[in-house]
Design a protein around this motif. Sequence first.
Motif, PDB file in Angstrom:
ATOM      1  N   LYS A 160     -24.881  16.829 -65.693  1.00  0.00           N
ATOM      2  CA  LYS A 160     -26.102  16.621 -66.484  1.00  0.00           C
ATOM      3  C   LYS A 160     -26.824  17.593 -66.963  1.00  0.00           C
ATOM      4  O   LYS A 160     -27.728  17.563 -67.758  1.00  0.00           O
ATOM      5  CB  LYS A 160     -27.164  15.863 -65.406  1.00  0.00           C
ATOM      6  CG  LYS A 160     -26.514  14.473 -64.981  1.00  0.00           C
ATOM      7  CD  LYS A 160     -27.703  13.953 -63.995  1.00  0.00           C
ATOM      8  CE  LYS A 160     -27.294  12.614 -63.489  1.00  0.00           C
ATOM      9  NZ  LYS A 160     -28.244  11.827 -62.613  1.00  0.00           N
ATOM     10  N   LYS A 161     -26.187  18.856 -67.034  1.00  0.00           N
ATOM     11  CA  LYS A 161     -26.726  20.163 -67.278  1.00  0.00           C
ATOM     12  C   LYS A 161     -26.212  20.622 -68.594  1.00  0.00           C
ATOM     13  O   LYS A 161     -26.681  21.721 -69.064  1.00  0.00           O
ATOM     14  CB  LYS A 161     -26.619  20.965 -66.294  1.00  0.00           C
ATOM     15  CG  LYS A 161     -27.618  20.944 -65.119  1.00  0.00           C
ATOM     16  CD  LYS A 161     -27.497  21.773 -63.738  1.00  0.00           C
ATOM     17  CE  LYS A 161     -28.425  21.315 -62.642  1.00  0.00           C
ATOM     18  NZ  LYS A 161     -28.437  22.512 -61.582  1.00  0.00           N
ATOM     19  N   ASN A 162     -25.301  20.011 -69.440  1.00  0.00           N
ATOM     20  CA  ASN A 162     -24.706  20.543 -70.496  1.00  0.00           C
ATOM     21  C   ASN A 162     -24.146  21.605 -70.700  1.00  0.00           C
ATOM     22  O   ASN A 162     -24.344  22.422 -72.026  1.00  0.00           O
ATOM     23  CB  ASN A 162     -26.014  20.437 -71.570  1.00  0.00           C
ATOM     24  CG  ASN A 162     -25.503  19.634 -72.930  1.00  0.00           C
ATOM     25  OD1 ASN A 162     -24.632  18.568 -72.708  1.00  0.00           O
ATOM     26  ND2 ASN A 162     -26.348  20.020 -73.962  1.00  0.00           N
ATOM     27  N   TYR A 163     -23.488  22.172 -69.761  1.00  0.00           N
ATOM     28  CA  TYR A 163     -22.742  23.405 -69.801  1.00  0.00           C
ATOM     29  C   TYR A 163     -21.426  23.290 -70.959  1.00  0.00           C
ATOM     30  O   TYR A 163     -21.002  22.048 -70.674  1.00  0.00           O
ATOM     31  CB  TYR A 163     -22.215  24.007 -68.577  1.00  0.00           C
ATOM     32  CG  TYR A 163     -23.457  24.291 -67.732  1.00  0.00           C
ATOM     33  CD1 TYR A 163     -24.174  25.289 -67.751  1.00  0.00           C
ATOM     34  CD2 TYR A 163     -23.394  23.661 -66.512  1.00  0.00           C
ATOM     35  CE1 TYR A 163     -25.091  25.561 -66.642  1.00  0.00           C
ATOM     36  CE2 TYR A 163     -24.190  23.755 -65.270  1.00  0.00           C
ATOM     37  CZ  TYR A 163     -25.134  24.721 -65.697  1.00  0.00           C
ATOM     38  OH  TYR A 163     -26.289  25.010 -64.915  1.00  0.00           O
ATOM     39  N   ASP A 164     -21.078  24.288 -71.334  1.00  0.00           N
ATOM     40  CA  ASP A 164     -20.100  23.930 -72.513  1.00  0.00           C
ATOM     41  C   ASP A 164     -18.692  23.736 -71.748  1.00  0.00           C
ATOM     42  O   ASP A 164     -17.859  22.896 -72.295  1.00  0.00           O
ATOM     43  CB  ASP A 164     -19.927  25.232 -73.282  1.00  0.00           C
ATOM     44  CG  ASP A 164     -20.930  25.394 -74.176  1.00  0.00           C
ATOM     45  OD1 ASP A 164     -21.285  24.486 -74.692  1.00  0.00           O
ATOM     46  OD2 ASP A 164     -21.011  26.773 -75.037  1.00  0.00           O
TER      47      ASP A 164
ATOM     48  N   ASP B 144     -25.953   6.582 -68.304  1.00  0.00           N
ATOM     49  CA  ASP B 144     -24.651   7.361 -69.356  1.00  0.00           C
ATOM     50  C   ASP B 144     -23.543   7.457 -68.729  1.00  0.00           C
ATOM     51  O   ASP B 144     -23.313   7.635 -67.372  1.00  0.00           O
ATOM     52  CB  ASP B 144     -25.620   8.506 -69.349  1.00  0.00           C
ATOM     53  CG  ASP B 144     -26.718   8.428 -70.518  1.00  0.00           C
ATOM     54  OD1 ASP B 144     -27.057   7.299 -70.960  1.00  0.00           O
ATOM     55  OD2 ASP B 144     -27.626   9.330 -70.604  1.00  0.00           O
TER      56      ASP B 144
ATOM     57  N   ASP C  93     -19.098  17.195 -77.067  1.00  0.00           N
ATOM     58  CA  ASP C  93     -19.686  17.458 -78.447  1.00  0.00           C
ATOM     59  C   ASP C  93     -19.194  18.985 -79.000  1.00  0.00           C
ATOM     60  O   ASP C  93     -18.891  19.199 -80.176  1.00  0.00           O
ATOM     61  CB  ASP C  93     -21.200  17.778 -78.321  1.00  0.00           C
ATOM     62  CG  ASP C  93     -21.841  16.325 -78.326  1.00  0.00           C
ATOM     63  OD1 ASP C  93     -21.268  15.269 -78.540  1.00  0.00           O
ATOM     64  OD2 ASP C  93     -23.073  16.320 -77.933  1.00  0.00           O
TER      65      ASP C  93
ATOM     66  N   ARG D 244     -19.975  12.461 -71.805  1.00  0.00           N
ATOM     67  CA  ARG D 244     -20.626  13.700 -72.205  1.00  0.00           C
ATOM     68  C   ARG D 244     -19.407  14.682 -72.018  1.00  0.00           C
ATOM     69  O   ARG D 244     -19.469  15.553 -72.604  1.00  0.00           O
ATOM     70  CB  ARG D 244     -21.690  13.940 -71.437  1.00  0.00           C
ATOM     71  CG  ARG D 244     -22.439  15.217 -71.786  1.00  0.00           C
ATOM     72  CD  ARG D 244     -23.553  15.561 -71.015  1.00  0.00           C
ATOM     73  NE  ARG D 244     -24.862  14.398 -71.125  1.00  0.00           N
ATOM     74  CZ  ARG D 244     -25.805  14.487 -70.319  1.00  0.00           C
ATOM     75  NH1 ARG D 244     -26.005  15.593 -69.503  1.00  0.00           N
ATOM     76  NH2 ARG D 244     -26.541  13.325 -70.397  1.00  0.00           N
ATOM     77  N   TYR D 245     -18.335  14.649 -71.142  1.00  0.00           N
ATOM     78  CA  TYR D 245     -17.590  15.754 -70.756  1.00  0.00           C
ATOM     79  C   TYR D 245     -16.157  14.880 -70.695  1.00  0.00           C
ATOM     80  O   TYR D 245     -16.083  13.650 -70.511  1.00  0.00           O
ATOM     81  CB  TYR D 245     -17.787  16.179 -69.468  1.00  0.00           C
ATOM     82  CG  TYR D 245     -18.825  17.219 -69.347  1.00  0.00           C
ATOM     83  CD1 TYR D 245     -18.565  18.507 -69.590  1.00  0.00           C
ATOM     84  CD2 TYR D 245     -20.305  16.787 -69.145  1.00  0.00           C
ATOM     85  CE1 TYR D 245     -19.422  19.710 -69.761  1.00  0.00           C
ATOM     86  CE2 TYR D 245     -21.223  18.004 -69.376  1.00  0.00           C
ATOM     87  CZ  TYR D 245     -20.929  19.285 -69.569  1.00  0.00           C
ATOM     88  OH  TYR D 245     -21.756  20.135 -69.411  1.00  0.00           O
TER      89      TYR D 245
ATOM     90  N   SER E 291     -21.655  28.908 -72.415  1.00  0.00           N
ATOM     91  CA  SER E 291     -22.336  28.540 -71.312  1.00  0.00           C
ATOM     92  C   SER E 291     -21.023  28.094 -70.296  1.00  0.00           C
ATOM     93  O   SER E 291     -20.268  27.261 -70.652  1.00  0.00           O
ATOM     94  CB  SER E 291     -23.547  27.788 -71.100  1.00  0.00           C
ATOM     95  OG  SER E 291     -23.209  26.521 -71.698  1.00  0.00           O
TER      96      SER E 291
ATOM     97  N   ARG F  59     -17.264  20.040 -72.523  1.00  0.00           N
ATOM     98  CA  ARG F  59     -18.503  19.331 -73.252  1.00  0.00           C
ATOM     99  C   ARG F  59     -17.837  18.576 -74.472  1.00  0.00           C
ATOM    100  O   ARG F  59     -17.222  19.352 -75.394  1.00  0.00           O
ATOM    101  CB  ARG F  59     -19.549  20.053 -73.518  1.00  0.00           C
ATOM    102  CG  ARG F  59     -20.923  19.398 -73.836  1.00  0.00           C
ATOM    103  CD  ARG F  59     -21.896  20.289 -73.918  1.00  0.00           C
ATOM    104  NE  ARG F  59     -21.926  21.338 -74.695  1.00  0.00           N
ATOM    105  CZ  ARG F  59     -22.236  21.508 -76.082  1.00  0.00           C
ATOM    106  NH1 ARG F  59     -22.436  20.288 -76.602  1.00  0.00           N
ATOM    107  NH2 ARG F  59     -22.040  22.718 -76.794  1.00  0.00           N
TER     108      ARG F  59
ATOM    109  N   LEU G  13     -20.978  10.127 -68.110  1.00  0.00           N
ATOM    110  CA  LEU G  13     -20.831  11.579 -68.095  1.00  0.00           C
ATOM    111  C   LEU G  13     -19.866  12.020 -68.246  1.00  0.00           C
ATOM    112  O   LEU G  13     -19.829  13.396 -68.691  1.00  0.00           O
ATOM    113  CB  LEU G  13     -21.650  11.989 -66.626  1.00  0.00           C
ATOM    114  CG  LEU G  13     -23.139  11.852 -66.572  1.00  0.00           C
ATOM    115  CD1 LEU G  13     -23.664  12.036 -65.023  1.00  0.00           C
ATOM    116  CD2 LEU G  13     -24.034  12.279 -67.437  1.00  0.00           C
TER     117      LEU G  13
END
Length: 321
Positions: free
Chosen positions: A107-111, A2, A165, A82-83, A195, A163, A4
């Motif tokens: 990998k932890k999906n913080y905002d 992926d 998204d 992802r970021y 987050s 992030r 990231l």
Amino acid sequence: MDTLLSVIIPTYNDADKIIRCLDSVLNQANRDYYEVIVVNDGSTDETADILKKYKGDILVLNQKNGGVSSARNNGIAHARGRYLWFVDADDSISSNSIDPGLISVLKKNYDMILFGFKKVVGHQSSIVKNNSNMVLFGDDVRSNFVSIFTTNTLNNPCNKMYRKDLIVKNKIKFNDFAVGEDAMFNYEVAPKIKSLCILNTVKYTYYIEKGKKSKSSYQISRDNWKDATSRILFLEEMFQNLNIDINNGVYNRELVSTVYGAELGLPSSGYLAFKNGLKSMGISSVALKIRTRGLNFNFWVKYLLIKHPKLFFTVNSYSRK
């Protein structure tokens, strides 16, 4: 594997600086985890030729000149990471910025991920960063918001990873303001953050060149004062959305910087013209909003000058000689 992180670099006629930037971004470990997107915003110098030498290592998006906001938005639209990390073409990142620790965080999906940066002005430099690592969720983000962004910088995107998204789903884009488009972007993002991961490592070097007004000062002309006042109103709305008392260090410092920059752009031919400019542009009315909570020494000095227009004019006239 992926992707990231998408590193987005807008550039316009940066032939003399962009090699330093690109080499710093590409000279990282964990190369498989991130992509580099360079948006060439209609450069007329040798920038395009330089970018060709990095073929295979970067994705180049060529567009007609539309400004840095347009370039960044174009980069967001093509990003696979992802970021998102927005890097200016005349800056650089640290050699160990994208280290295993960051990969783990990504990998932890913080905002949002917030980190330190080094500010370089001529031969002098300073560090802006948090004292410790921390992770905040929900109401803790709001309750610590002022202290975090009084210590760190809210307006600038260079010390943040977003992030993707969160940005895309909320349809957040950089606007076309002449001054403060970075700030407006962050003011729109802030109320959405649930987050926040704060790293006390320095990952970015921010170069401020003497005479480069877009970076060296908040100097605001009459033409874009409207953008500046709109930005202040948007900042007020942001704090309302966060349910945070507006009398705080982040807000007061932004007011001081904005008013001080506007006064720097007023006529210096005579005090009467300067005073008339304060009134006609409505600067004086904005200055009345300033409170002293959260001001450090440097902001206090600017605040006192703002409160005493004749002294401001005298000091500014002397400094221009």
